[in-house]
Design a protein around this motif. Structure first.
Motif, PDB file in Angstrom:
ATOM      1  N   UNK A 364      -2.900  -2.188   3.410  1.00  0.00           N
ATOM      2  CA  UNK A 364      -4.015  -2.520   4.305  1.00  0.00           C
ATOM      3  C   UNK A 364      -4.596  -3.906   4.026  1.00  0.00           C
ATOM      4  N   UNK A 365      -4.411  -4.420   2.815  1.00  0.00           N
ATOM      5  CA  UNK A 365      -4.990  -5.717   2.475  1.00  0.00           C
ATOM      6  C   UNK A 365      -4.331  -6.866   3.239  1.00  0.00           C
ATOM      7  N   UNK A 366      -3.167  -6.613   3.837  1.00  0.00           N
ATOM      8  CA  UNK A 366      -2.441  -7.669   4.550  1.00  0.00           C
ATOM      9  C   UNK A 366      -2.894  -7.831   5.993  1.00  0.00           C
ATOM     10  N   UNK A 367      -3.912  -7.115   6.427  1.00  0.00           N
ATOM     11  CA  UNK A 367      -4.322  -7.128   7.826  1.00  0.00           C
ATOM     12  C   UNK A 367      -5.026  -8.433   8.196  1.00  0.00           C
ATOM     13  N   UNK A 368      -4.974  -8.791   9.470  1.00  0.00           N
ATOM     14  CA  UNK A 368      -5.659  -9.978   9.976  1.00  0.00           C
ATOM     15  C   UNK A 368      -7.079  -9.604  10.403  1.00  0.00           C
ATOM     16  N   UNK A 369      -8.052 -10.020   9.651  1.00  0.00           N
ATOM     17  CA  UNK A 369      -9.451  -9.755  10.009  1.00  0.00           C
ATOM     18  C   UNK A 369     -10.384 -10.572   9.144  1.00  0.00           C
ATOM     19  N   UNK A 370     -11.570 -10.862   9.682  1.00  0.00           N
ATOM     20  CA  UNK A 370     -12.625 -11.521   8.906  1.00  0.00           C
ATOM     21  C   UNK A 370     -13.560 -10.500   8.266  1.00  0.00           C
ATOM     22  N   UNK A 371     -13.435  -9.248   8.667  1.00  0.00           N
ATOM     23  CA  UNK A 371     -14.353  -8.210   8.201  1.00  0.00           C
ATOM     24  C   UNK A 371     -13.579  -7.146   7.414  1.00  0.00           C
ATOM     25  N   UNK A 372     -13.690  -7.125   6.091  1.00  0.00           N
ATOM     26  CA  UNK A 372     -12.962  -6.142   5.277  1.00  0.00           C
ATOM     27  C   UNK A 372     -13.197  -4.691   5.700  1.00  0.00           C
ATOM     28  N   UNK A 373     -14.424  -4.363   6.100  1.00  0.00           N
ATOM     29  CA  UNK A 373     -14.734  -2.979   6.454  1.00  0.00           C
ATOM     30  C   UNK A 373     -13.988  -2.522   7.702  1.00  0.00           C
ATOM     31  N   UNK A 374     -13.545  -3.474   8.534  1.00  0.00           N
ATOM     32  CA  UNK A 374     -12.810  -3.080   9.740  1.00  0.00           C
ATOM     33  C   UNK A 374     -11.521  -2.359   9.364  1.00  0.00           C
ATOM     34  N   UNK A 375     -10.858  -2.837   8.297  1.00  0.00           N
ATOM     35  CA  UNK A 375      -9.621  -2.188   7.880  1.00  0.00           C
ATOM     36  C   UNK A 375      -9.895  -0.924   7.083  1.00  0.00           C
ATOM     37  N   UNK A 376     -11.022  -0.901   6.375  1.00  0.00           N
ATOM     38  CA  UNK A 376     -11.403   0.326   5.697  1.00  0.00           C
ATOM     39  C   UNK A 376     -11.602   1.456   6.689  1.00  0.00           C
ATOM     40  N   UNK A 377     -12.222   1.129   7.818  1.00  0.00           N
ATOM     41  CA  UNK A 377     -12.461   2.134   8.860  1.00  0.00           C
ATOM     42  C   UNK A 377     -11.137   2.591   9.461  1.00  0.00           C
ATOM     43  N   UNK A 378     -10.202   1.664   9.671  1.00  0.00           N
ATOM     44  CA  UNK A 378      -8.878   2.044  10.170  1.00  0.00           C
ATOM     45  C   UNK A 378      -8.167   2.960   9.175  1.00  0.00           C
ATOM     46  N   UNK A 379      -8.308   2.642   7.901  1.00  0.00           N
ATOM     47  CA  UNK A 379      -7.605   3.397   6.856  1.00  0.00           C
ATOM     48  C   UNK A 379      -8.041   4.855   6.790  1.00  0.00           C
ATOM     49  N   UNK A 380      -9.263   5.150   7.195  1.00  0.00           N
ATOM     50  CA  UNK A 380      -9.710   6.549   7.112  1.00  0.00           C
ATOM     51  C   UNK A 380      -8.937   7.446   8.071  1.00  0.00           C
ATOM     52  N   UNK A 381      -8.234   6.847   9.027  1.00  0.00           N
ATOM     53  CA  UNK A 381      -7.401   7.644   9.935  1.00  0.00           C
ATOM     54  C   UNK A 381      -6.158   8.189   9.221  1.00  0.00           C
ATOM     55  N   UNK A 382      -5.781   7.531   8.139  1.00  0.00           N
ATOM     56  CA  UNK A 382      -4.534   7.879   7.451  1.00  0.00           C
ATOM     57  C   UNK A 382      -4.523   9.316   6.923  1.00  0.00           C
ATOM     58  N   UNK A 383      -5.520   9.739   6.109  1.00  0.00           N
ATOM     59  CA  UNK A 383      -5.517  11.144   5.672  1.00  0.00           C
ATOM     60  C   UNK A 383      -5.652  12.120   6.830  1.00  0.00           C
TER      61      UNK A 383
END
Length: 545
Positions: A364-383
């Motif tokens: 997830x750290x390789x994502x294109x974004x200026x906002x770290x929390x945006x990818x954290x929110x996406x990651x919660x879909x994984x489980x």
């Protein structure tokens, strides 16, 4: 380079020593016995079960995983649920403009558009686009490819055989709680990543443990935890993320084709190694481009087949859920009773989605974004996808088809989970076991390419960034693909699994200490979304990326 060679020598010395012993063992047995001799203490330590009574014991690593997930759920005010639909919108690209350029730059501090009248953005904004190599969807599928697989197909069957239908309830609960862990660790993965001059991203727990804890005046602790995590993730990538996958894929290939020659596994491993090489040489961009196709396709077929079975047996759905809820709180006929059922379900859920392990934060750290929390929110879909949807579908199919077929006796442990799941599907969809075998092979392949990236990030952290360092790791990884497909590796796999779950210790410690940082990033991203919404409500045109 000397450090790399020394590490390789350290790894192979046990094999050399054992080869000198005068014992007539096959090569597979030599490796198995050697690893058991030198690593059994580590395996026992990581999976040590705390005896709460004579009837049940709980692995301490499971307590850490679920305890951490519960804390993150409460601390972030149930982000598992409140952030779910936001996550869907982020994956759909609804906020891609502010993530690429920044909300204030596009929509202004007070909701006044910072774009030109004709809709073009200033060149200065275009020059400040976000770092990263992959999209939100690609990062999500790359991380999912490392968790969706044998655990969902075979692991669930084993959990049901031991804990009965009630284990499904606790499995779902573990998945829901794990969503908060994934949110926290993946937000940190983006926040503290390194970006090279060529745009290559280096991220994961190694970096947020080192840099994040240094900000809290715990630099020494951070460095130690980061090194430990890097060592564990390399070990896990060679074993559970590689050899085990290759081994199981080869076994399913033999089962499907009926080819039982002595070199079948070797040839299969060589072919698999070539395919893996083609993908991993291209780095995370190539890996993500492959996983974004394989994971949705195979998961879609699997879930669709499960839905067909549920539709055909709709009369049993109510009874199945009845068994799940009754078994979840009674544990009748199961060893350990209620606690035994709870442990099996939570273990399957936690071990399946790897929430809290920290591995997903690397992808997830390789994502294109200026906002770290945006990818954290996406990651919660994984489980949610891995455990709540796919694992639950497997459980329901087995429970419902077992009503009439009676192929599973709850409370009696099985060892071949894939075969049992295949039996369940075949009762309604004849020969679906062939599709299931292909799915196992594809899931194993996608898991290997994702774990190759995880392991390489740990390798680069320890041995430095450069083409030679990358090449050494990738060649070693490909060798282990062939080894894993060719021989039986019982103790090696036990050790590699222990390495994967040993990652929990440094990761959870770091994430717990850095939760205030995660909360600040969440507030920042929520404010950015609100700024965009307010601007659009005031009549500002939405910016098209």
């Amino acid at each position: 380079m000397k450090r790399i060679l020394l590490s390789i020598l350290t790894f192979i010395i046990p094999f050399i020593n054992f080869a000198q012993e005068e014992k007539v063992l096959t090569f597979s047995e030599q490796i198995d016995v050697t690893f058991s001799k030198y690593t059994s203490w580590f395996v026992d330590l990581i999976f040590y079960e705390i005896p709460f009574s004579e009837e049940f014991q709980i692995p301490w690593v499971l307590i850490v995983l679920i305890g951490g997930a519960t804390y993150f759920t409460v601390y972030f005010k149930f982000i598992n649920f409140s952030g779910f639909f936001t996550a869907i919108n982020v994956v759909r690209g609804k906020y891609e403009d502010i993530e690429k350029h920044g909300a204030k730059e596009l929509y202004g501090e007070d909701g006044i558009a910072a774009v030109a009248v004709d809709g073009d953005i200033p060149d200065t904004i275009r020059d400040e686009s976000a770092d990263g190599e992959v999209s939100h969807f690609q990062a999500l599928t790359a991380a999912l490819s490392a968790t969706v697989g044998l655990g969902n197909i075979a692991g669930v069957a084993v959990a049901l055989s031991i804990g009965g239908p009630g284990a499904t309830f606790w499995m779902i609960l573990a998945g829901l709680l794990g969503m908060a862990s994934k949110f926290a660790e993946c937000t940190l993965g983006v926040k503290y990543r390194d970006v090279g001059p060529d745009g290559t991203v280096y991220g994961g727990p190694m970096y947020y443990l080192k840099k994040g804890l240094a900000e809290k005046n715990m630099a020494g602790l951070g460095k130690v935890l980061a090194v430990l995590f890097a060592i564990f993730v390399i070990g896990g990538s060679f074993g559970g993320g590689n050899m085990f996958q290759a081994n199981q894929a080869a076994a399913q290939f033999v089962e499907l084709t009926g080819l039982t020659g002595g070199n079948t596994g070797l040839y299969f491993g060589l072919a698999m190694a070539v395919l893996v090489a083609v993908v991993i040489i291209g780095g995370i961009k190539r890996i993500a481009s492959v996983t974004e196709k394989i994971v949705p396709f195979m998961a879609g077929i699997y879930v669709l087949a499960a839905l067909v079975i549920l539709a055909v047996n709709y009369v049993h759905i109510g009874a199945a859920f009845g068994l799940i809820f009754e078994g979840a709180f009674s544990g009748l006929g199961i060893a350990g009773g209620l606690i035994g059922v709870m442990i099996q379900g939570i273990r399957r859920g936690a071990f399946s989605n790897e929430a809290g392990v920290g591995s997903a934060a690397i992808a997830h750290s390789a994502v294109r974004t200026k906002y770290p929390a945006s990818e954290g929110i996406v990651a919660l879909l994984e489980p949610f996808v891995d455990t709540v949807v796919i694992c639950t579908m497997t459980a329901l199919v087995i429970i419902i088809t077992n009503f009439d077929a009676g192929f599973l006796e709850y409370g009696t442990e099985i060892t071949e989970g894939v075969e049992l799941t295949a039996t369940a599907f075949d009762t309604v969809i004849p020969n679906f076991s062939i599709v299931l075998t292909i799915a196992v092979i594809l899931f194993a392949f996608s898991t290997m390419i994702s774990w190759s990236y995880y392991g390489m990030q740990g390798w680069v952290y320890l041995f430095g960034k450069g083409k030679i360092s990358d090449l050494v790791y990738k060649l070693l990884f490909l060798v282990f693909v062939v080894v894993g497909a060719s021989i039986s590796l019982g103790s090696v796999i036990d050790f590699s699994d222990a390495m994967i779950f040993a990652m929990v210790v440094p990761n959870i410690i770091g994430v717990l200490l850095l939760t205030p940082k995660v909360r600040k990033e969440l507030i920042k991203y929520n404010n950015a979304i609100k700024l965009k919404k307010d601007a659009i409500e005031d009549g500002v045109d939405e910016f098209e990326v």
